[in-house]
Design a protein around this motif. Structure first.
Motif, PDB file in Angstrom:
ATOM      1  N   THR A   1      31.607 -83.203 -43.367  1.00 16.01           N
ATOM      2  CA  THR A   1      31.146 -82.137 -44.253  1.00 16.01           C
ATOM      3  C   THR A   1      31.895 -80.884 -43.820  1.00 16.01           C
ATOM      4  O   THR A   1      32.180 -80.681 -42.633  1.00 16.01           O
ATOM      5  CB  THR A   1      29.622 -81.878 -44.170  1.00 16.01           C
ATOM      6  OG1 THR A   1      29.218 -81.791 -42.814  1.00 16.01           O
ATOM      7  CG2 THR A   1      28.843 -82.944 -44.884  1.00 16.01           C
ATOM      8  N   ARG A   2      32.218 -80.053 -44.823  1.00 14.09           N
ATOM      9  CA  ARG A   2      32.945 -78.812 -44.569  1.00 14.09           C
ATOM     10  C   ARG A   2      32.313 -77.683 -45.365  1.00 14.09           C
ATOM     11  O   ARG A   2      31.690 -77.918 -46.401  1.00 14.09           O
ATOM     12  CB  ARG A   2      34.412 -78.959 -44.976  1.00 14.09           C
ATOM     13  CG  ARG A   2      35.158 -79.993 -44.156  1.00 14.09           C
ATOM     14  CD  ARG A   2      36.574 -80.148 -44.627  1.00 14.09           C
ATOM     15  NE  ARG A   2      37.315 -81.096 -43.807  1.00 14.09           N
ATOM     16  CZ  ARG A   2      38.519 -81.541 -44.110  1.00 14.09           C
ATOM     17  NH1 ARG A   2      39.139 -81.115 -45.204  1.00 14.09           N
ATOM     18  NH2 ARG A   2      39.124 -82.411 -43.323  1.00 14.09           N
TER      19      ARG A   2
ATOM     20  N   ASP B   1      32.778 -73.806 -47.400  1.00 12.18           N
ATOM     21  CA  ASP B   1      33.677 -73.353 -48.471  1.00 12.18           C
ATOM     22  C   ASP B   1      35.075 -73.000 -47.979  1.00 12.18           C
ATOM     23  O   ASP B   1      36.037 -73.042 -48.736  1.00 12.18           O
ATOM     24  CB  ASP B   1      33.088 -72.133 -49.196  1.00 12.18           C
ATOM     25  CG  ASP B   1      32.123 -72.539 -50.286  1.00 12.18           C
ATOM     26  OD1 ASP B   1      32.346 -73.584 -50.927  1.00 12.18           O
ATOM     27  OD2 ASP B   1      31.142 -71.804 -50.503  1.00 12.18           O
TER      28      ASP B   1
ATOM     29  N   GLY C   1      36.623 -74.703 -45.696  1.00  6.07           N
ATOM     30  CA  GLY C   1      37.260 -75.923 -45.219  1.00  6.07           C
ATOM     31  C   GLY C   1      37.028 -76.194 -43.744  1.00  6.07           C
ATOM     32  O   GLY C   1      37.658 -77.100 -43.184  1.00  6.07           O
TER      33      GLY C   1
ATOM     34  N   ALA D   1      29.736 -77.545 -48.377  1.00 10.86           N
ATOM     35  CA  ALA D   1      30.195 -77.416 -49.757  1.00 10.86           C
ATOM     36  C   ALA D   1      31.091 -78.565 -50.181  1.00 10.86           C
ATOM     37  O   ALA D   1      31.263 -78.806 -51.374  1.00 10.86           O
ATOM     38  CB  ALA D   1      30.946 -76.094 -49.926  1.00 10.86           C
ATOM     39  N   GLN D   2      31.674 -79.282 -49.229  1.00 12.70           N
ATOM     40  CA  GLN D   2      32.590 -80.367 -49.564  1.00 12.70           C
ATOM     41  C   GLN D   2      32.533 -81.452 -48.505  1.00 12.70           C
ATOM     42  O   GLN D   2      32.042 -81.236 -47.398  1.00 12.70           O
ATOM     43  CB  GLN D   2      34.010 -79.839 -49.729  1.00 12.70           C
ATOM     44  CG  GLN D   2      34.520 -79.000 -48.576  1.00 12.70           C
ATOM     45  CD  GLN D   2      35.866 -78.360 -48.870  1.00 12.70           C
ATOM     46  OE1 GLN D   2      36.817 -79.061 -49.164  1.00 12.70           O
ATOM     47  NE2 GLN D   2      35.952 -77.048 -48.769  1.00 12.70           N
TER      48      GLN D   2
ATOM     49  N   ALA E   1      35.056 -84.699 -46.857  1.00 10.98           N
ATOM     50  CA  ALA E   1      36.443 -85.150 -46.755  1.00 10.98           C
ATOM     51  C   ALA E   1      36.489 -86.478 -46.016  1.00 10.98           C
ATOM     52  O   ALA E   1      35.744 -86.689 -45.063  1.00 10.98           O
ATOM     53  CB  ALA E   1      37.297 -84.120 -46.026  1.00 10.98           C
TER      54      ALA E   1
ATOM     55  N   THR F   1      39.308 -85.136 -50.582  1.00 12.88           N
ATOM     56  CA  THR F   1      38.253 -84.132 -50.440  1.00 12.88           C
ATOM     57  C   THR F   1      37.507 -84.046 -51.761  1.00 12.88           C
ATOM     58  O   THR F   1      38.116 -84.078 -52.835  1.00 12.88           O
ATOM     59  CB  THR F   1      38.859 -82.757 -50.084  1.00 12.88           C
ATOM     60  OG1 THR F   1      39.634 -82.891 -48.888  1.00 12.88           O
ATOM     61  CG2 THR F   1      37.775 -81.717 -49.851  1.00 12.88           C
ATOM     62  N   PHE F   2      36.177 -83.923 -51.662  1.00 16.25           N
ATOM     63  CA  PHE F   2      35.321 -83.892 -52.842  1.00 16.25           C
ATOM     64  C   PHE F   2      34.288 -82.774 -52.695  1.00 16.25           C
ATOM     65  O   PHE F   2      33.851 -82.492 -51.580  1.00 16.25           O
ATOM     66  CB  PHE F   2      34.579 -85.225 -53.025  1.00 16.25           C
ATOM     67  CG  PHE F   2      35.489 -86.416 -53.044  1.00 16.25           C
ATOM     68  CD1 PHE F   2      36.117 -86.821 -54.212  1.00 16.25           C
ATOM     69  CD2 PHE F   2      35.735 -87.136 -51.883  1.00 16.25           C
ATOM     70  CE1 PHE F   2      36.955 -87.915 -54.233  1.00 16.25           C
ATOM     71  CE2 PHE F   2      36.589 -88.238 -51.884  1.00 16.25           C
ATOM     72  CZ  PHE F   2      37.189 -88.617 -53.066  1.00 16.25           C
ATOM     73  N   ARG F   3      33.889 -82.178 -53.813  1.00 15.45           N
ATOM     74  CA  ARG F   3      32.812 -81.177 -53.808  1.00 15.45           C
ATOM     75  C   ARG F   3      31.496 -81.874 -53.557  1.00 15.45           C
ATOM     76  O   ARG F   3      31.249 -82.979 -54.051  1.00 15.45           O
ATOM     77  CB  ARG F   3      32.718 -80.429 -55.135  1.00 15.45           C
ATOM     78  CG  ARG F   3      33.896 -79.550 -55.455  1.00 15.45           C
ATOM     79  CD  ARG F   3      34.130 -78.404 -54.520  1.00 15.45           C
ATOM     80  NE  ARG F   3      33.020 -77.476 -54.444  1.00 15.45           N
ATOM     81  CZ  ARG F   3      32.928 -76.519 -53.541  1.00 15.45           C
ATOM     82  NH1 ARG F   3      33.882 -76.347 -52.650  1.00 15.45           N
ATOM     83  NH2 ARG F   3      31.908 -75.713 -53.512  1.00 15.45           N
ATOM     84  N   LEU F   4      30.647 -81.251 -52.778  1.00 14.64           N
ATOM     85  CA  LEU F   4      29.317 -81.783 -52.494  1.00 14.64           C
ATOM     86  C   LEU F   4      28.358 -81.268 -53.556  1.00 14.64           C
ATOM     87  O   LEU F   4      28.323 -80.073 -53.845  1.00 14.64           O
ATOM     88  CB  LEU F   4      28.879 -81.326 -51.099  1.00 14.64           C
ATOM     89  CG  LEU F   4      27.654 -81.953 -50.510  1.00 14.64           C
ATOM     90  CD1 LEU F   4      27.839 -83.466 -50.367  1.00 14.64           C
ATOM     91  CD2 LEU F   4      27.363 -81.351 -49.156  1.00 14.64           C
TER      92      LEU F   4
END
Length: 148
Positions: free
Chosen positions: A53-54, A56, A58, A107-108, A110, A143-146
């Motif tokens: 998890t990352r 905003d 990154g 927020a994302q 990976a 990488t994908f938006r959560l």
């Protein structure tokens, strides 16, 4: 006398991915109420595949191993049971599921391959069992938006 105080719900997400070679697709994400222990969510630096998890910007918040993902071989069982089971190379293809901590600032997500930085990288002298800094490198596969 008061009853037990409710404990705050742990934020986590169950992610299901499909992959073929290095192409990764996020199939499903589902929030779950569970606790992921430190044993499950540690920033390993050994080669392998991981999901993070990352925020905003990154920046990594949590990392868990993607166990059993990206297998490039399969066992072959012979028809004659007296023959040995063999292993053959195959294209990495399949699906995997991970449970990942998802704090409020996440927020994302990976999918990351941790690869050796240089062939033949050596461990630090003195019997150290951990690789020295810089002996691995992270390669983002997707990488994908959560969803929130």
């Amino acid at each position: 006398m008061t009853g037990p105080q409710p404990t705050p719900t742990a934020r986590a997400v169950r992610l299901i991915f499909e992959y073929e070679g290095d192409a990764v697709h996020l199939v499903s994400q589902q929030p779950v109420d569970t606790v992921i222990s430190g044993f499950d969510a540690h920033p390993e630096e050994r080669p392998g595949h991981f999901v993070e998890t990352r925020d905003d910007r990154g920046q990594r918040l949590a990392r868990v191993p993607a166990r059993g993902a990206f297998r490039e071989s399969a066992e072959v069982f012979p028809e004659d049971h007296s023959q040995p089971i063999t292993r053959v190379d195959v294209e990495a293809r399949g699906a995997f599921t991970v449970l990942l901590p998802a704090p409020a600032e996440a927020a994302q997500v990976a999918v990351v391959r941790v690869a050796p930085a240089a062939p033949g990288a050596r461990l630090a002298p003195g019997g150290a069992t951990s690789p020295p800094p810089g002996t691995t490198r992270d390669v983002d596969l997707a990488t994908f938006r959560l969803e929130r």
